[in-house]
Design a protein around this motif. Sequence first.
Motif, PDB file in Angstrom:
ATOM      1  N   UNK A 163       0.859  -1.183   0.000  1.00 42.66           N
ATOM      2  CA  UNK A 163       0.000   0.000   0.000  1.00 42.66           C
ATOM      3  C   UNK A 163       0.893   1.230   0.000  1.00 42.66           C
ATOM      4  N   UNK A 164       0.582   2.177  -0.935  1.00 38.43           N
ATOM      5  CA  UNK A 164       1.423   3.361  -1.066  1.00 38.43           C
ATOM      6  C   UNK A 164       0.931   4.528  -0.215  1.00 38.43           C
ATOM      7  N   UNK A 165      -0.234   4.400   0.409  1.00 43.65           N
ATOM      8  CA  UNK A 165      -0.731   5.457   1.289  1.00 43.65           C
ATOM      9  C   UNK A 165      -1.663   4.851   2.333  1.00 43.65           C
ATOM     10  N   UNK A 166      -2.111   5.719   3.269  1.00 45.87           N
ATOM     11  CA  UNK A 166      -2.952   5.237   4.349  1.00 45.87           C
ATOM     12  C   UNK A 166      -4.302   4.714   3.895  1.00 45.87           C
ATOM     13  N   UNK A 167      -4.908   5.395   2.930  1.00 44.86           N
ATOM     14  CA  UNK A 167      -6.225   4.964   2.443  1.00 44.86           C
ATOM     15  C   UNK A 167      -6.150   3.572   1.841  1.00 44.86           C
ATOM     16  N   UNK A 168      -5.131   3.349   1.000  1.00 46.07           N
ATOM     17  CA  UNK A 168      -4.962   2.037   0.375  1.00 46.07           C
ATOM     18  C   UNK A 168      -4.680   0.959   1.426  1.00 46.07           C
ATOM     19  N   UNK A 169      -3.913   1.315   2.463  1.00 46.16           N
ATOM     20  CA  UNK A 169      -3.609   0.349   3.523  1.00 46.16           C
ATOM     21  C   UNK A 169      -4.895  -0.095   4.239  1.00 46.16           C
ATOM     22  N   UNK A 170      -5.783   0.878   4.518  1.00 44.79           N
ATOM     23  CA  UNK A 170      -7.054   0.548   5.186  1.00 44.79           C
ATOM     24  C   UNK A 170      -7.902  -0.360   4.304  1.00 44.79           C
ATOM     25  N   UNK A 171      -7.993  -0.053   3.022  1.00 45.88           N
ATOM     26  CA  UNK A 171      -8.795  -0.854   2.089  1.00 45.88           C
ATOM     27  C   UNK A 171      -8.270  -2.289   1.992  1.00 45.88           C
ATOM     28  N   UNK A 172      -6.952  -2.414   1.815  1.00 42.27           N
ATOM     29  CA  UNK A 172      -6.364  -3.761   1.695  1.00 42.27           C
ATOM     30  C   UNK A 172      -6.537  -4.567   2.988  1.00 42.27           C
ATOM     31  N   UNK A 173      -6.391  -3.865   4.124  1.00 41.69           N
ATOM     32  CA  UNK A 173      -6.543  -4.555   5.407  1.00 41.69           C
ATOM     33  C   UNK A 173      -7.967  -5.085   5.566  1.00 41.69           C
ATOM     34  N   UNK A 174      -8.974  -4.289   5.187  1.00 41.92           N
ATOM     35  CA  UNK A 174     -10.364  -4.721   5.318  1.00 41.92           C
ATOM     36  C   UNK A 174     -10.696  -5.844   4.337  1.00 41.92           C
ATOM     37  N   UNK A 175     -10.078  -5.832   3.154  1.00 45.63           N
ATOM     38  CA  UNK A 175     -10.375  -6.848   2.140  1.00 45.63           C
ATOM     39  C   UNK A 175      -9.646  -8.165   2.423  1.00 45.63           C
ATOM     40  N   UNK A 176      -8.389  -8.088   2.823  1.00 47.88           N
ATOM     41  CA  UNK A 176      -7.558  -9.299   2.920  1.00 47.88           C
ATOM     42  C   UNK A 176      -7.248  -9.745   4.363  1.00 47.88           C
ATOM     43  N   UNK A 177      -7.555  -8.905   5.349  1.00 43.89           N
ATOM     44  CA  UNK A 177      -7.356  -9.257   6.761  1.00 43.89           C
ATOM     45  C   UNK A 177      -5.947  -9.812   7.010  1.00 43.89           C
TER      46      UNK A 177
END
Length: 526
Positions: A34-48
């Motif tokens: 993830x290149x930024x905070x928003x992307x990190x949150x999205x990936x975390x919610x999708x892939x746990x």
Amino acid sequence: MYSLLIADDEALEREGLELMIRHLFPDTFEFLHAENGRKAIQLAEEHRPDIVFMDIKMPGIQGLEAVRQILHKLPSAKIVMITAHDYFSYAKEGLLLGVKDYLLKPARREEVADVLKQLITEIQEEKRRRHEQLEQQERLAHLLPLAENELTLMLMLEYVQEIELEQLAGLLNLQWSKGYAMVLSFPRQASGEWTDFQLVKREIYEAVKQLVKSGLGCLAGPLIGYQMALFIPLPPGRTGYSQRVLSLDWGERLRSLAEQRFGLPLNVGIGSIREGWDGLSRSYREAVRVCADNNDLFSVRHYDDITQSSGQTAISLDEENKLIEALLRRDKQEAIERFVRLYTTFGEAVEQSFSTLRGEIIGLLLFLARAVQSKAGAGIIADLNTVEDSQSLKQGAEHWLEMLIDSLNEERESSRSHVHQRALLYINQNYKEDISMEQAAEYVNLSPHYFSKLFRQQAGETFIDYLTRLRINEAKRLIAGEELSLKGICYEVGYKDPNYFSRVFKKAVGITPSEFRQQYGKQSPC
């Protein structure tokens, strides 16, 4: 394999960290970038992901805010902050949020390896604990129905011991102060119909349990024979009268279920609202009594309605307990006298309704049969349900009362005889050893004092006398055989002192062992 999310605005940092970790832990991680905070949150919610490496300073949503949101959704995620020296104060804030550790840029191989080893160990330990927790929940799920059955049977059989009841209630998370019992009774079928009933018995039980569990939050006992007992809590703020009406409505629902789904008639008896465990047992007795009343007008009957409509007054628990005590003492005369007084009280209260009187007497006898652990219940119902006048009912009830006492006497004698036979077997197998009455008593699990009295009653002689007679008879047989010395025979039959053996032998036979051998030798043919 574990999932690891690397969040950093610099691609070289992300790729370098992944390459290092792949080398340190081959085939251990799947990587997300993830290149930024928003992307990190999205990936975390999708892939746990299991582990997140998060840079503190990133464009848009900062690292700490991303950590806060990720941990809100994934509280079990292991987060490691990546920071430069300038942002060390932010790293401390991250630790307060629940961040597991932090790494300073540029991260060294040894530090990354130590952090990941620690986090993998934590993840494995959490998985182990979770696995054990699920296993315990599974065992508990199998145990709870057994505990529920045990508790309902204790209430039905008047086996009220506060410690055990409280333990079972705690296991089932029950916090009742008041409640009542409901008994579902399917009328007895002919022999051919009984087989059909057995085929649907399990289905009936599950259907009833599913309905009442969701609607009443009650204890559901097993379907025993043709009857099933429910113990129902009184909801907070509900008055007794409104609950009586509601319980009758539930009784009608259950009757309709049995009739429409299974094509079976059903009688429902409902007891009064009572307090405490002993109160629930009493409510169950009341439900059994009104359930036994063959009144074609009502299939669902409440004990309070029956007593109010007939002018009947409730029989005190103390009077019933005294009758039980007389039964357990096998005092037939007192038991009959107390029963007659109760019968008269019932008769005076319900003189306008013989069927109600019959139901009360049958219910009382069923209660007594359960109290003395008799299996006569089915016979009581079958016999007394056919009686059509008060005198025959009274005579039939007294007959069953006497049978309950006789069965207790027979059971006691049978039990005593069994204990006596076990004691004789132990003595016959061990009389050549140095055995004592205390050892024999322990073998049959009785106190020495009680065993001594019981043995004398059954054998007609004391333990010592029986043991001595057994040993002396064996000694006489061995002496006659002339194969062993008198000293050897002494030891063979369980004595350690030849002089003592000689005295005991003479006392029992009238002559010493040597005299007995000489006398027996003179009688033997040449």
